[in-house]
Design a protein around this motif. Structure first.
Motif, mmCIF file in Angstrom:
data_model
loop_
_atom_site.group_PDB
_atom_site.id
_atom_site.type_symbol
_atom_site.label_atom_id
_atom_site.label_comp_id
_atom_site.label_asym_id
_atom_site.label_seq_id
_atom_site.Cartn_x
_atom_site.Cartn_y
_atom_site.Cartn_z
ATOM 1 N N CYS A 22 0.834 -1.211 0.000
ATOM 2 C CA CYS A 22 0.000 0.000 0.000
ATOM 3 C C CYS A 22 0.864 1.253 0.000
ATOM 4 O O CYS A 22 0.598 2.200 -0.749
ATOM 5 C CB CYS A 22 -0.920 0.009 1.212
ATOM 6 N N ALA A 23 1.882 1.265 0.845
ATOM 7 C CA ALA A 23 2.765 2.431 0.908
ATOM 8 C C ALA A 23 3.502 2.643 -0.413
ATOM 9 O O ALA A 23 3.663 3.782 -0.876
ATOM 10 C CB ALA A 23 3.761 2.266 2.050
ATOM 11 N N THR A 24 3.929 1.554 -1.046
ATOM 12 C CA THR A 24 4.615 1.660 -2.337
ATOM 13 C C THR A 24 3.689 2.216 -3.410
ATOM 14 O O THR A 24 4.082 3.086 -4.198
ATOM 15 C CB THR A 24 5.148 0.284 -2.760
#
Length: 84
Positions: free
Chosen positions: A31-33
């Motif tokens: 998700c962060a990527t």
């Protein structure tokens, strides 16, 4: 660091929770990527308001900016918008 020690003790006593923590960590990383990719590479997002307030006007029609496309060859697209 006390939180990690407590978490380690709980995982040692309940080893069935290890895959849960692994998949939650992998999902959070993905998700962060993806959010980072959207913030940095998407033509709709502009971080430089003074130098280039409308970066979508500088995109070439043959540029691929989508993450995933099926059966689309961007090098053969024609220009379908006016120059500003």
């Amino acid at each position: 660091m006390d939180v990690f020690r407590t978490l380690g003790k709980q995982l040692k006593s309940h080893p069935a929770l290890i895959p849960l923590f692994v998949f939650i960590t992998i999902g959070g990383g993905m998700c962060a990527t993806y959010v980072g990719r959207l913030a940095l590479r998407s033509p709709e997002c502009s971080w430089d308001r003074a130098g280039n307030p409308e970066p979508w006007n500088n995109m070439k029609p043959t540029a691929q900016y989508k993450l995933f496309t099926v059966n689309q060859d961007y090098s053969k697209l024609k220009k379908d918008r006016p120059d500003f």
